[in-house]
Design a protein around this motif. Structure first.
Motif, mmCIF file in Angstrom:
data_model
loop_
_atom_site.group_PDB
_atom_site.id
_atom_site.type_symbol
_atom_site.label_atom_id
_atom_site.label_comp_id
_atom_site.label_asym_id
_atom_site.label_seq_id
_atom_site.Cartn_x
_atom_site.Cartn_y
_atom_site.Cartn_z
ATOM 1 N N ALA A 1 0.899 -1.276 -0.047
ATOM 2 C CA ALA A 1 -0.177 -0.105 0.035
ATOM 3 C C ALA A 1 0.680 1.145 -0.129
ATOM 4 O O ALA A 1 0.363 2.185 -0.627
ATOM 5 N N ASP A 2 1.998 1.149 0.665
ATOM 6 C CA ASP A 2 2.980 2.300 0.516
ATOM 7 C C ASP A 2 3.343 2.717 -0.695
ATOM 8 O O ASP A 2 3.350 3.859 -1.079
ATOM 9 N N ARG A 3 3.630 1.678 -1.489
ATOM 10 C CA ARG A 3 3.948 2.005 -3.047
ATOM 11 C C ARG A 3 2.868 2.629 -3.876
ATOM 12 O O ARG A 3 2.805 3.469 -4.802
ATOM 13 N N VAL A 4 1.768 2.386 -3.438
ATOM 14 C CA VAL A 4 0.448 2.852 -4.107
ATOM 15 C C VAL A 4 0.039 4.209 -3.705
ATOM 16 O O VAL A 4 -0.547 4.904 -4.501
ATOM 17 N N GLY A 5 0.197 4.395 -2.756
ATOM 18 C CA GLY A 5 -0.142 5.999 -2.039
ATOM 19 C C GLY A 5 -0.842 5.939 -0.747
ATOM 20 O O GLY A 5 -0.802 4.976 -0.034
ATOM 21 N N ASP A 6 -1.506 7.097 -0.295
ATOM 22 C CA ASP A 6 -2.087 7.151 1.076
ATOM 23 C C ASP A 6 -3.570 6.754 1.119
ATOM 24 O O ASP A 6 -4.268 6.952 -0.006
ATOM 25 N N PHE A 7 -4.049 6.000 2.094
ATOM 26 C CA PHE A 7 -5.201 5.531 2.100
ATOM 27 C C PHE A 7 -6.124 6.419 2.997
ATOM 28 O O PHE A 7 -5.806 6.655 4.225
ATOM 29 N N ALA A 8 -7.521 6.434 2.614
ATOM 30 C CA ALA A 8 -8.320 7.077 3.622
ATOM 31 C C ALA A 8 -9.005 6.319 4.654
ATOM 32 O O ALA A 8 -8.586 4.997 4.528
ATOM 33 N N SER A 9 -9.488 6.640 5.636
ATOM 34 C CA SER A 9 -9.902 5.928 6.876
ATOM 35 C C SER A 9 -10.905 4.974 6.417
ATOM 36 O O SER A 9 -11.542 4.154 7.237
ATOM 37 N N SER A 10 -11.769 5.341 5.188
ATOM 38 C CA SER A 10 -12.894 4.391 4.976
ATOM 39 C C SER A 10 -12.691 2.939 4.446
ATOM 40 O O SER A 10 -13.236 2.329 4.207
ATOM 41 N N MET A 11 -11.169 2.954 4.414
ATOM 42 C CA MET A 11 -10.601 1.561 3.743
ATOM 43 C C MET A 11 -10.171 0.658 4.962
ATOM 44 O O MET A 11 -9.422 1.032 5.734
ATOM 45 N N LYS A 12 -10.937 -0.414 5.296
ATOM 46 C CA LYS A 12 -10.552 -1.339 6.315
ATOM 47 C C LYS A 12 -9.895 -2.637 5.764
ATOM 48 O O LYS A 12 -10.176 -3.088 4.907
ATOM 49 N N LEU A 13 -8.992 -3.351 6.468
ATOM 50 C CA LEU A 13 -8.052 -4.326 6.271
ATOM 51 C C LEU A 13 -8.359 -5.449 7.265
ATOM 52 O O LEU A 13 -8.472 -5.193 8.391
ATOM 53 N N LEU A 14 -8.629 -6.661 6.789
ATOM 54 C CA LEU A 14 -8.861 -7.942 7.634
ATOM 55 C C LEU A 14 -7.790 -9.054 6.884
ATOM 56 O O LEU A 14 -7.934 -9.283 5.779
ATOM 57 N N CYS A 15 -7.032 -9.666 7.966
ATOM 58 C CA CYS A 15 -6.568 -10.857 7.488
ATOM 59 C C CYS A 15 -7.356 -12.025 8.116
ATOM 60 O O CYS A 15 -7.180 -12.257 9.445
ATOM 61 N N GLU A 16 -7.960 -12.790 7.325
ATOM 62 C CA GLU A 16 -8.776 -13.770 7.945
ATOM 63 C C GLU A 16 -9.238 -14.846 6.652
ATOM 64 O O GLU A 16 -9.123 -14.480 5.584
ATOM 65 N N THR A 17 -9.346 -16.130 6.816
ATOM 66 C CA THR A 17 -9.793 -17.076 6.044
ATOM 67 C C THR A 17 -10.979 -17.728 6.413
ATOM 68 O O THR A 17 -11.757 -18.396 5.457
ATOM 69 N N ASP A 18 -11.608 -17.478 7.644
ATOM 70 C CA ASP A 18 -12.862 -18.019 8.168
ATOM 71 C C ASP A 18 -14.087 -17.416 7.803
ATOM 72 O O ASP A 18 -14.260 -16.242 8.069
ATOM 73 N N LEU A 19 -14.993 -17.714 6.887
ATOM 74 C CA LEU A 19 -16.014 -17.114 6.059
ATOM 75 C C LEU A 19 -16.981 -16.573 7.210
ATOM 76 O O LEU A 19 -17.802 -15.603 6.976
ATOM 77 N N ASP A 20 -17.270 -17.323 8.298
ATOM 78 C CA ASP A 20 -18.049 -17.097 9.299
ATOM 79 C C ASP A 20 -17.739 -15.788 10.041
ATOM 80 O O ASP A 20 -18.255 -14.692 10.290
ATOM 81 N N LEU A 21 -16.244 -15.661 10.437
ATOM 82 C CA LEU A 21 -15.775 -14.204 10.978
ATOM 83 C C LEU A 21 -15.741 -13.082 9.891
ATOM 84 O O LEU A 21 -16.024 -12.073 10.232
ATOM 85 N N ILE A 22 -15.320 -13.636 8.742
ATOM 86 C CA ILE A 22 -15.577 -12.309 7.630
ATOM 87 C C ILE A 22 -17.047 -11.843 7.378
ATOM 88 O O ILE A 22 -17.425 -10.730 7.373
ATOM 89 N N THR A 23 -18.093 -12.949 7.588
ATOM 90 C CA THR A 23 -19.512 -12.303 7.468
ATOM 91 C C THR A 23 -19.801 -11.579 8.766
ATOM 92 O O THR A 23 -20.294 -10.519 8.402
ATOM 93 N N ASP A 24 -19.330 -12.004 9.918
ATOM 94 C CA ASP A 24 -19.304 -10.950 11.301
ATOM 95 C C ASP A 24 -18.931 -9.734 10.797
ATOM 96 O O ASP A 24 -19.442 -8.732 11.188
ATOM 97 N N SER A 25 -17.705 -9.582 10.276
ATOM 98 C CA SER A 25 -17.053 -8.483 10.177
ATOM 99 C C SER A 25 -17.667 -7.596 9.071
ATOM 100 O O SER A 25 -17.822 -6.359 9.178
ATOM 101 N N VAL A 26 -18.579 -8.301 8.084
ATOM 102 C CA VAL A 26 -19.328 -7.305 6.944
ATOM 103 C C VAL A 26 -20.336 -6.790 7.783
ATOM 104 O O VAL A 26 -20.710 -5.678 7.511
#
Ligand code: TYD
Ligand code: MG
Length: 460
Positions: free
Chosen positions: A139-164
């Motif tokens: 991301a540092d190579r691409v530029g600055d990111f606004a705060s409306s962009m969130k990152l998540l490192c996850e593979t379990d779809l249940d937890l991803i659904t919760d996060s969504v």
């Protein structure tokens, strides 16, 4: 709820499901593609997913009763990306982005996320492949990111659904589908039933929550998205990101699109600070064309709705011994063999003792029949060592009796040639009437390859 586990065999190529092992897949006729996987037959989950996709009600309605929002599409900040999607990102659609490893899929979607979040669109980027630190480095190579962009490192779809459900993003990116895990299936990540189940879950998120989901998928050596081809049937749009990893340009191609035309392409260039759009690909493809060299001619191909000029090169040399060797890079070698046979038999150019090497410069792949005439002219030019003027361009399909046949969109092709300063267009005679704006450009209509050859011979 009662659930039952049983063993099922899947075809690795097309996802065909069978109760017993088979040597040849009855659906796609590939050999030795069946693998065994344990699947859990869960009646509850299948009911849930069918209700989710229809969006709630089970009453039939008329089309005029369905309300659509005025802003069904949003811009991605990349005009090329929007065009490939058919005019912007459709809300609630499920888009599969496939491509070779290392081609730049993650970079492309990260940049799209950056553009969207700059416009205050809530974005959730889920990575199952890289750690947060690795994504930050990119991301540092691409530029600055606004705060409306969130990152998540996850593979379990249940937890991803919760996060969504918590973050309520408008756009969700899943990098990559092969790393995702849905508990409905017991198989390993990346296996066919797992990929299928995970996609069904994501489809549910997209359709019920009106979230646009971009799913990244790896491509197998055969060039299809790893896992079942049924994946392509499930999603709304399939995009392929391709290009030569050693050249800097990349092509985004749509092969299926429920909301736009297919075969549309967008051209990008990979640099040190991410991908940049190439607004005028023709100029880019013709960069470095040799001057006064025989065997080189410019052709006009139409990809989707857009004409692109490419240079076709041919090298015809005497065969030293034995069977002549013919190779083609960027186009179909069988087509080249066919065209050489047509030249030999219908035009009388002796090629039986000649090697031929055809190359589409710039690494583009063009398989359109409209390239035929250019390939034939490049071969004649190299064989006779006759230079084709730099301001000549050609297109047309060649038939087996040597006739030059009509192709689609002659007007757009001529307009593109004119825009880039070409003076002469060799084209099918039958297409001449379709082109009205001929000011400043000479149109040479040919009915067969022999007439094209005559024109080249007369060329000063
Ligand atoms: P990546 O997006 O990780 O590919 P994929 O997700 O398709 O596997 O792209 C990685 C390649 O792109 C890697 O070889 C480095 C190169 N790259 C650049 O050249 N410039 C850049 O600014 C970035 C971010 C990557
Ligand atoms: Mg990646």
């Amino acid at each position: 709820m009662a659930s039952k586990k049983n063993l099922v065999f899947f075809c690795k190529e097309c996802g065909y499901e069978s109760a017993k092992w088979q040597g040849q897949c009855p659906a796609c006729h590939e050999w030795n593609t069946f693998t065994e996987e344990a699947v859990e037959k869960n009646t509850r989950s299948s009911k849930k997913s069918s209700a989710g996709i229809t969006g709630g009600t089970n009453e039939a309605v008329t089309i005029s009763e369905i309300a659509t929002d005025t802003d069904e599409r949003m811009g991605s900040g990349f005009a090329e990306f929007d065009r490939v999607l058919g005019g912007g990102i459709v809300r609630g659609s499920l888009v599969l982005v496939g491509g070779d490893p290392g081609i730049g899929k993650s970079t492309l979607l990260l940049q799209v996320c950056k553009n969207l979040s700059d416009g205050n669109v809530n974005v959730l980027y889920v990575s199952g492949e890289e750690s947060l630190r690795q994504i930050k480095l990119r991301a540092d190579r691409v530029g600055d990111f606004a705060s409306s962009m969130k990152l998540l490192c996850e593979t379990d779809l249940d937890l991803i659904t919760d996060s969504v459900n918590k973050e309520k993003p408008a756009v969700l990116v899943i990098d990559s589908i092969q790393t995702m895990y849905a508990k409905e299936s017991d198989s390993a990540c990346g296996s066919i039933s797992q990929v299928r189940e995970a996609t069904a879950r994501l489809m549910q998120i997209a359709k019920t929550g009106n979230v646009t989901v971009f799913v990244i998928g790896h491509v197998t050596r055969e060039g299809t998205v790893a896992g079942p081809r049924t994946l392509e049937h499930m999603v709304d749009t399939v995009l392929y990101f391709e290009g030569d990893r050693y050249a800097s340009y990349r092509i985004l191609r749509s092969v299926k699109n429920r909301f736009g035309s297919t075969n549309e392409i967008g051209v990008f260039e990979m640099g040190n600070d991410g991908l940049k759009e190439v607004a005028n690909p023709s100029e880019y493809m013709l960069n470095g064309k040799p001057k006064n060299a025989s065997g080189s001619v410019v052709a006009c191909s139409v990809e989707g709705t857009r004409p692109i000029l490419v240079e076709i090169q041919a090298l015809v040399a005497q065969t030293a011994f034995g069977i002549p060797r013919r190779t083609a890079a960027g186009c179909d070698v069988n087509r080249v063999n066919l065209l050489m046979a047509v030249l030999e038999k219908r035009v009388g150019v002796p090629l039986y003792d000649c090697d031929a090497y055809i190359n589409v410069a710039g690494g583009m792949k063009v398989n359109e029949p409209a390239m035929d005439l250019a390939i034939a002219i490049a071969v004649i030019s190299s064989k006779k060592d006759k230079v084709i003027r730099d301001d000549v361009i050609c297109f047309g399909e060649v038939g087996l009796s040597g006739e030059v046949r009509a192709v689609s969109q002659p007007k757009a092709r001529v307009a593109e040639a004119k825009k880039l300063g070409f003076k002469t267009v060799i084209m099918p005679l039958v297409c001449l009437d379709a082109v009205s704006d001929t000011e400043g450009i000479e149109l040479v209509g040919v009915a067969n390859v022999r007439q094209a050859e005559d024109y080249i011979n007369r060329m000063s």
